[in-house]
Design a protein around this motif. Structure first.
Motif, PDB file in Angstrom:
ATOM      1  N   GLU A 137       0.860  -1.218  -0.085  1.00  0.00           N
ATOM      2  CA  GLU A 137       0.053   0.009   0.036  1.00  0.00           C
ATOM      3  C   GLU A 137       0.826   1.353  -0.013  1.00  0.00           C
ATOM      4  OE1 GLU A 137      -3.337   2.387  -0.354  1.00  0.00           O
ATOM      5  OE2 GLU A 137      -3.091   0.061  -0.529  1.00  0.00           O
ATOM      6  N   VAL A 138       0.895   2.114  -1.107  1.00  0.00           N
ATOM      7  CA  VAL A 138       1.581   3.045  -1.199  1.00  0.00           C
ATOM      8  C   VAL A 138       0.981   4.406  -0.720  1.00  0.00           C
ATOM      9  CG1 VAL A 138       2.925   4.716  -2.862  1.00  0.00           C
ATOM     10  CG2 VAL A 138       2.785   2.119  -3.450  1.00  0.00           C
ATOM     11  N   LYS A 139       1.659   5.502   0.167  1.00  0.00           N
ATOM     12  CA  LYS A 139       1.141   6.612   0.561  1.00  0.00           C
ATOM     13  C   LYS A 139       1.974   7.504   0.383  1.00  0.00           C
ATOM     14  CE  LYS A 139      -2.542   4.771   2.383  1.00  0.00           C
ATOM     15  NZ  LYS A 139      -3.807   4.983   1.763  1.00  0.00           N
ATOM     16  N   HIS A 147      -4.378   3.857   8.225  1.00  0.00           N
ATOM     17  CA  HIS A 147      -3.739   3.270   7.135  1.00  0.00           C
ATOM     18  C   HIS A 147      -3.415   2.049   7.499  1.00  0.00           C
ATOM     19  CE1 HIS A 147      -2.606   7.863   6.536  1.00  0.00           C
ATOM     20  NE2 HIS A 147      -3.348   7.204   5.569  1.00  0.00           N
ATOM     21  N   MET A 148      -3.093   1.610   8.917  1.00  0.00           N
ATOM     22  CA  MET A 148      -2.566   0.124   9.364  1.00  0.00           C
ATOM     23  C   MET A 148      -3.855  -0.547   9.059  1.00  0.00           C
ATOM     24  SD  MET A 148      -0.030  -1.756  10.407  1.00  0.00           S
ATOM     25  CE  MET A 148       1.044  -0.456  10.886  1.00  0.00           C
ATOM     26  N   ALA A 149      -4.903  -0.130   9.472  1.00  0.00           N
ATOM     27  CA  ALA A 149      -6.253  -0.668   9.233  1.00  0.00           C
ATOM     28  C   ALA A 149      -6.529  -1.369   8.057  1.00  0.00           C
ATOM     29  CB  ALA A 149      -7.399  -0.287   9.879  1.00  0.00           C
ATOM     30  N   GLN A 150      -6.363  -0.337   7.000  1.00  0.00           N
ATOM     31  CA  GLN A 150      -6.583  -0.658   5.484  1.00  0.00           C
ATOM     32  C   GLN A 150      -5.510  -1.818   5.104  1.00  0.00           C
ATOM     33  OE1 GLN A 150      -5.134   2.671   3.261  1.00  0.00           O
ATOM     34  NE2 GLN A 150      -6.335   1.910   1.292  1.00  0.00           N
ATOM     35  N   ILE A 151      -4.280  -1.639   5.462  1.00  0.00           N
ATOM     36  CA  ILE A 151      -3.386  -2.924   4.755  1.00  0.00           C
ATOM     37  C   ILE A 151      -3.717  -4.152   5.575  1.00  0.00           C
ATOM     38  CG2 ILE A 151      -1.557  -2.474   6.391  1.00  0.00           C
ATOM     39  CD1 ILE A 151       0.266  -2.991   3.565  1.00  0.00           C
ATOM     40  N   LEU A 152      -4.065  -4.315   6.749  1.00  0.00           N
ATOM     41  CA  LEU A 152      -4.716  -5.518   7.712  1.00  0.00           C
ATOM     42  C   LEU A 152      -5.597  -5.830   6.880  1.00  0.00           C
ATOM     43  CD1 LEU A 152      -3.812  -4.576  11.399  1.00  0.00           C
ATOM     44  CD2 LEU A 152      -2.702  -6.281   9.797  1.00  0.00           C
ATOM     45  N   LEU A 205       3.412  -1.226   4.031  1.00  0.00           N
ATOM     46  CA  LEU A 205       2.812   0.236   4.176  1.00  0.00           C
ATOM     47  C   LEU A 205       4.030   1.241   3.921  1.00  0.00           C
ATOM     48  CD1 LEU A 205       0.311   1.889   4.592  1.00  0.00           C
ATOM     49  CD2 LEU A 205       0.363   1.569   6.986  1.00  0.00           C
ATOM     50  N   LEU A 206       4.051   1.758   2.553  1.00  0.00           N
ATOM     51  CA  LEU A 206       5.256   2.514   2.249  1.00  0.00           C
ATOM     52  C   LEU A 206       4.738   4.037   2.047  1.00  0.00           C
ATOM     53  CD1 LEU A 206       6.721   0.425  -0.436  1.00  0.00           C
ATOM     54  CD2 LEU A 206       7.416   0.480   1.867  1.00  0.00           C
ATOM     55  N   ASN A 207       5.142   4.872   3.185  1.00  0.00           N
ATOM     56  CA  ASN A 207       4.758   6.349   3.014  1.00  0.00           C
ATOM     57  C   ASN A 207       6.006   7.154   2.562  1.00  0.00           C
ATOM     58  OD1 ASN A 207       3.967   8.848   3.437  1.00  0.00           O
ATOM     59  ND2 ASN A 207       4.384   9.217   5.360  1.00  0.00           N
ATOM     60  N   PHE A 208       5.925   7.602   1.348  1.00  0.00           N
ATOM     61  CA  PHE A 208       7.125   8.208   0.607  1.00  0.00           C
ATOM     62  C   PHE A 208       7.398   9.804   0.965  1.00  0.00           C
ATOM     63  CE2 PHE A 208       6.519   4.521  -1.960  1.00  0.00           C
ATOM     64  CZ  PHE A 208       8.031   4.167  -2.297  1.00  0.00           C
ATOM     65  N   ASN A 209       6.428  10.232   1.813  1.00  0.00           N
ATOM     66  CA  ASN A 209       6.425  11.529   2.197  1.00  0.00           C
ATOM     67  C   ASN A 209       7.221  11.693   3.362  1.00  0.00           C
ATOM     68  OD1 ASN A 209       6.113  14.200   1.699  1.00  0.00           O
ATOM     69  ND2 ASN A 209       3.959  14.293   2.680  1.00  0.00           N
ATOM     70  N   ARG A 238       6.451   0.346   6.949  1.00  0.00           N
ATOM     71  CA  ARG A 238       5.945  -0.334   7.979  1.00  0.00           C
ATOM     72  C   ARG A 238       5.653  -1.701   7.349  1.00  0.00           C
ATOM     73  NH1 ARG A 238       7.403   3.399   9.834  1.00  0.00           N
ATOM     74  NH2 ARG A 238       6.152   4.785  11.124  1.00  0.00           N
ATOM     75  N   ARG A 239       6.245  -2.751   7.823  1.00  0.00           N
ATOM     76  CA  ARG A 239       6.142  -3.994   7.664  1.00  0.00           C
ATOM     77  C   ARG A 239       5.077  -4.742   8.300  1.00  0.00           C
ATOM     78  NH1 ARG A 239       8.145  -9.516   9.026  1.00  0.00           N
ATOM     79  NH2 ARG A 239       8.810 -10.576   7.202  1.00  0.00           N
ATOM     80  N   VAL A 240       4.149  -5.363   7.757  1.00  0.00           N
ATOM     81  CA  VAL A 240       2.850  -5.797   8.529  1.00  0.00           C
ATOM     82  C   VAL A 240       2.684  -7.225   8.160  1.00  0.00           C
ATOM     83  CG1 VAL A 240       0.342  -5.257   8.587  1.00  0.00           C
ATOM     84  CG2 VAL A 240       1.918  -3.422   8.043  1.00  0.00           C
TER      85      VAL A 240
END
Length: 125
Positions: A77-79, A88-93, A106-110, A119-121
């Motif tokens: 999931e790219v953010k 965001h964590m709930a979304q990828i779970l 969960l990858l936040n590039f900003n 974030r490894r989930v």
């Protein structure tokens, strides 16, 4: 290739993308660059994969989409947001549960340094 090996490749690719682009771009830009980098690593990538919800005997097309699905084993999931939050964590779970996969990123590039945005989930099926 195991999920952990795929995960290592994802982290390396995300860092390469961030080093070349920096923060401040749109999520779609990072997604396209990450897809390109992962394909260069000879990984099978699917983008914007529809993810239906099955409720009892009914399959519901709710509009959920996995940004990038690597080797049909790891969800990305790219953010590009100011800060990650619980949604965001709930979304990828949710994506991990619906897809039946164990590992997601969960990858936040900003962020100033990409390691701060990774974030490894793990979904404990």
């Amino acid at each position: 290739m195991t999920e952990n090996q795929i995960g290592d490749a994802i982290v390396r690719a995300a860092i390469r993308v961030h080093r070349n682009t920096g923060p401040g771009l749109l999520e779609s830009t990072y997604q396209a660059c990450l897809e390109y980098e992962l394909k260069r690593s000879a990984l099978f990538i699917e983008k914007e994969v529809a993810l239906p919800v099955v409720y009892e005997d009914v399959k519901l097309e709710c509009g959920y989409r996995i940004d990038l699905w690597v080797e049909q084993k790891v969800v990305i999931e790219v953010k590009s947001v100011e800060a990650m939050n619980d949604i965001h964590m709930a979304q990828i779970l949710t994506y991990l549960k619906l897809s039946g996969n164990k590992l997601g990123y969960l990858l936040n590039f900003n962020v100033p340094m990409m390691k701060e945005g990774i974030r490894r989930v793990v979904n404990n099926l």
